[in-house]
Design a protein around this motif. Sequence first.
Motif, PDB file in Angstrom:
ATOM      1  N   ARG A  14       0.821  -1.211   0.000  1.00  0.00           N
ATOM      2  CA  ARG A  14       0.000   0.000   0.000  1.00  0.00           C
ATOM      3  C   ARG A  14       0.851   1.256   0.000  1.00  0.00           C
ATOM      4  NH1 ARG A  14      -4.208  -0.015   4.541  1.00  0.00           N
ATOM      5  NH2 ARG A  14      -4.905   1.784   3.345  1.00  0.00           N
ATOM      6  N   ILE A  15       2.113   1.130   0.403  1.00  0.00           N
ATOM      7  CA  ILE A  15       3.011   2.282   0.489  1.00  0.00           C
ATOM      8  C   ILE A  15       4.100   2.147  -0.565  1.00  0.00           C
ATOM      9  CG2 ILE A  15       4.629   3.569   1.938  1.00  0.00           C
ATOM     10  CD1 ILE A  15       3.198   2.269   4.368  1.00  0.00           C
ATOM     11  N   THR A  16       4.358   3.244  -1.247  1.00  0.00           N
ATOM     12  CA  THR A  16       5.499   3.330  -2.153  1.00  0.00           C
ATOM     13  C   THR A  16       6.365   4.470  -1.667  1.00  0.00           C
ATOM     14  OG1 THR A  16       4.163   2.557  -4.014  1.00  0.00           O
ATOM     15  CG2 THR A  16       6.256   3.653  -4.540  1.00  0.00           C
ATOM     16  N   LEU A  17       7.646   4.180  -1.503  1.00  0.00           N
ATOM     17  CA  LEU A  17       8.623   5.183  -1.093  1.00  0.00           C
ATOM     18  C   LEU A  17       9.555   5.443  -2.260  1.00  0.00           C
ATOM     19  CD1 LEU A  17      10.249   6.927   0.943  1.00  0.00           C
ATOM     20  CD2 LEU A  17      11.418   4.810   1.640  1.00  0.00           C
ATOM     21  N   TYR A  18       9.550   6.672  -2.759  1.00  0.00           N
ATOM     22  CA  TYR A  18      10.507   7.092  -3.780  1.00  0.00           C
ATOM     23  C   TYR A  18      11.688   7.703  -3.041  1.00  0.00           C
ATOM     24  CZ  TYR A  18       6.918   6.469  -7.337  1.00  0.00           C
ATOM     25  OH  TYR A  18       5.978   5.934  -8.177  1.00  0.00           O
ATOM     26  N   GLY A  41       1.075  -4.540  10.062  1.00  0.00           N
ATOM     27  CA  GLY A  41       1.044  -5.682   9.154  1.00  0.00           C
ATOM     28  C   GLY A  41       0.958  -5.293   7.694  1.00  0.00           C
ATOM     29  N   GLU A  42       1.504  -4.156   7.358  1.00  0.00           N
ATOM     30  CA  GLU A  42       1.504  -3.663   5.975  1.00  0.00           C
ATOM     31  C   GLU A  42       2.882  -3.899   5.365  1.00  0.00           C
ATOM     32  OE1 GLU A  42      -1.033  -2.631   4.310  1.00  0.00           O
ATOM     33  OE2 GLU A  42      -2.481  -2.231   5.891  1.00  0.00           O
ATOM     34  N   SER A  43       2.982  -3.612   4.084  1.00  0.00           N
ATOM     35  CA  SER A  43       4.275  -3.701   3.409  1.00  0.00           C
ATOM     36  C   SER A  43       4.462  -2.455   2.547  1.00  0.00           C
ATOM     37  CB  SER A  43       4.349  -4.961   2.554  1.00  0.00           C
ATOM     38  OG  SER A  43       3.360  -4.928   1.546  1.00  0.00           O
ATOM     39  N   TYR A  44       5.688  -2.285   2.103  1.00  0.00           N
ATOM     40  CA  TYR A  44       5.977  -1.143   1.238  1.00  0.00           C
ATOM     41  C   TYR A  44       6.965  -1.554   0.160  1.00  0.00           C
ATOM     42  CZ  TYR A  44      10.632  -0.264   3.257  1.00  0.00           C
ATOM     43  OH  TYR A  44      11.947  -0.369   3.635  1.00  0.00           O
ATOM     44  N   VAL A  45       7.001  -0.767  -0.894  1.00  0.00           N
ATOM     45  CA  VAL A  45       8.016  -0.926  -1.927  1.00  0.00           C
ATOM     46  C   VAL A  45       8.804   0.369  -1.971  1.00  0.00           C
ATOM     47  CG1 VAL A  45       6.768  -2.615  -3.320  1.00  0.00           C
ATOM     48  CG2 VAL A  45       6.488  -0.192  -3.790  1.00  0.00           C
ATOM     49  N   ASP A  65      13.090  16.935  -6.512  1.00  0.00           N
ATOM     50  CA  ASP A  65      13.429  17.881  -5.442  1.00  0.00           C
ATOM     51  C   ASP A  65      12.620  17.669  -4.163  1.00  0.00           C
ATOM     52  OD1 ASP A  65      15.310  19.121  -7.064  1.00  0.00           O
ATOM     53  OD2 ASP A  65      13.858  20.563  -7.843  1.00  0.00           O
ATOM     54  N   GLU A  66      11.714  16.702  -4.177  1.00  0.00           N
ATOM     55  CA  GLU A  66      10.865  16.446  -3.007  1.00  0.00           C
ATOM     56  C   GLU A  66      11.206  15.130  -2.313  1.00  0.00           C
ATOM     57  OE1 GLU A  66       6.890  16.625  -4.571  1.00  0.00           O
ATOM     58  OE2 GLU A  66       6.925  18.802  -4.626  1.00  0.00           O
ATOM     59  N   ILE A  67      12.240  14.467  -2.750  1.00  0.00           N
ATOM     60  CA  ILE A  67      12.620  13.153  -2.208  1.00  0.00           C
ATOM     61  C   ILE A  67      12.944  13.265  -0.734  1.00  0.00           C
ATOM     62  CG2 ILE A  67      14.425  11.370  -2.381  1.00  0.00           C
ATOM     63  CD1 ILE A  67      12.265  11.348  -4.581  1.00  0.00           C
ATOM     64  N   PRO A  68      12.523  12.349   0.091  1.00  0.00           N
ATOM     65  CA  PRO A  68      11.686  11.187  -0.220  1.00  0.00           C
ATOM     66  C   PRO A  68      10.227  11.580  -0.400  1.00  0.00           C
ATOM     67  CG  PRO A  68      12.099  11.249   2.123  1.00  0.00           C
ATOM     68  CD  PRO A  68      12.878  12.383   1.518  1.00  0.00           C
ATOM     69  N   VAL A  69       9.567  10.847  -1.278  1.00  0.00           N
ATOM     70  CA  VAL A  69       8.139  11.044  -1.509  1.00  0.00           C
ATOM     71  C   VAL A  69       7.451   9.717  -1.192  1.00  0.00           C
ATOM     72  CG1 VAL A  69       6.361  11.616  -3.202  1.00  0.00           C
ATOM     73  CG2 VAL A  69       8.587  12.738  -3.320  1.00  0.00           C
ATOM     74  N   THR A  70       6.375   9.777  -0.439  1.00  0.00           N
ATOM     75  CA  THR A  70       5.613   8.569  -0.147  1.00  0.00           C
ATOM     76  C   THR A  70       4.222   8.652  -0.759  1.00  0.00           C
ATOM     77  OG1 THR A  70       4.907   9.480   1.984  1.00  0.00           O
ATOM     78  CG2 THR A  70       6.794   8.018   2.015  1.00  0.00           C
ATOM     79  N   PHE A  71       3.782   7.505  -1.233  1.00  0.00           N
ATOM     80  CA  PHE A  71       2.430   7.341  -1.754  1.00  0.00           C
ATOM     81  C   PHE A  71       1.739   6.285  -0.906  1.00  0.00           C
ATOM     82  CE2 PHE A  71       4.132   9.624  -5.204  1.00  0.00           C
ATOM     83  CZ  PHE A  71       3.126   9.982  -6.082  1.00  0.00           C
ATOM     84  N   VAL A  72       0.468   6.471  -0.635  1.00  0.00           N
ATOM     85  CA  VAL A  72      -0.348   5.475   0.043  1.00  0.00           C
ATOM     86  C   VAL A  72      -1.538   5.182  -0.861  1.00  0.00           C
ATOM     87  CG1 VAL A  72      -1.787   4.955   2.043  1.00  0.00           C
ATOM     88  CG2 VAL A  72       0.364   6.209   2.353  1.00  0.00           C
ATOM     89  N   ASP A  73      -1.707   3.922  -1.172  1.00  0.00           N
ATOM     90  CA  ASP A  73      -2.801   3.484  -2.044  1.00  0.00           C
ATOM     91  C   ASP A  73      -2.825   4.268  -3.355  1.00  0.00           C
ATOM     92  OD1 ASP A  73      -3.583   1.583  -0.137  1.00  0.00           O
ATOM     93  OD2 ASP A  73      -4.919   3.006   0.856  1.00  0.00           O
ATOM     94  N   GLY A  74      -1.648   4.566  -3.884  1.00  0.00           N
ATOM     95  CA  GLY A  74      -1.536   5.217  -5.182  1.00  0.00           C
ATOM     96  C   GLY A  74      -1.623   6.727  -5.178  1.00  0.00           C
ATOM     97  N   ALA A  75      -1.877   7.344  -4.031  1.00  0.00           N
ATOM     98  CA  ALA A  75      -1.980   8.803  -3.953  1.00  0.00           C
ATOM     99  C   ALA A  75      -0.802   9.365  -3.163  1.00  0.00           C
ATOM    100  CB  ALA A  75      -3.290   9.206  -3.280  1.00  0.00           C
TER     101      ALA A  75
END
Length: 93
Positions: A14-18, A41-45, A65-75
């Motif tokens: 559900r989480i993506t970390l750029y 109990g979640e995971s991230y990429v 220029d905003e790194i790190p950026v996180t997304f949750v459920d695609g947003a």
Amino acid sequence: MSAPEPTPAAVPARITLYSRPGCHLCDQARVVIEQICAELGESYVELDIDDPNQVDPEVRERMTDEIPVTFVDGAQHDFWRVDPVRLRSALRR
């Protein structure tokens, strides 16, 4: 002899970390994300913003220029810092 138990289908993260290597804010964000994922109990990429095999050049240009950026459920959820309270709340929705 019985058949092996079927394994459940992998649940997408559900989480993506750029992030990018050598980024201290990315290191801090990763720690927060790992703690909350373990707690809930979640995971991230994690995607390397500078790797063209992982991130589209247009996305890199927009977020570099905003790194790190996180997304949750695609947003998009956060950038620069991960607020653990906000992240927990988003994952409980």
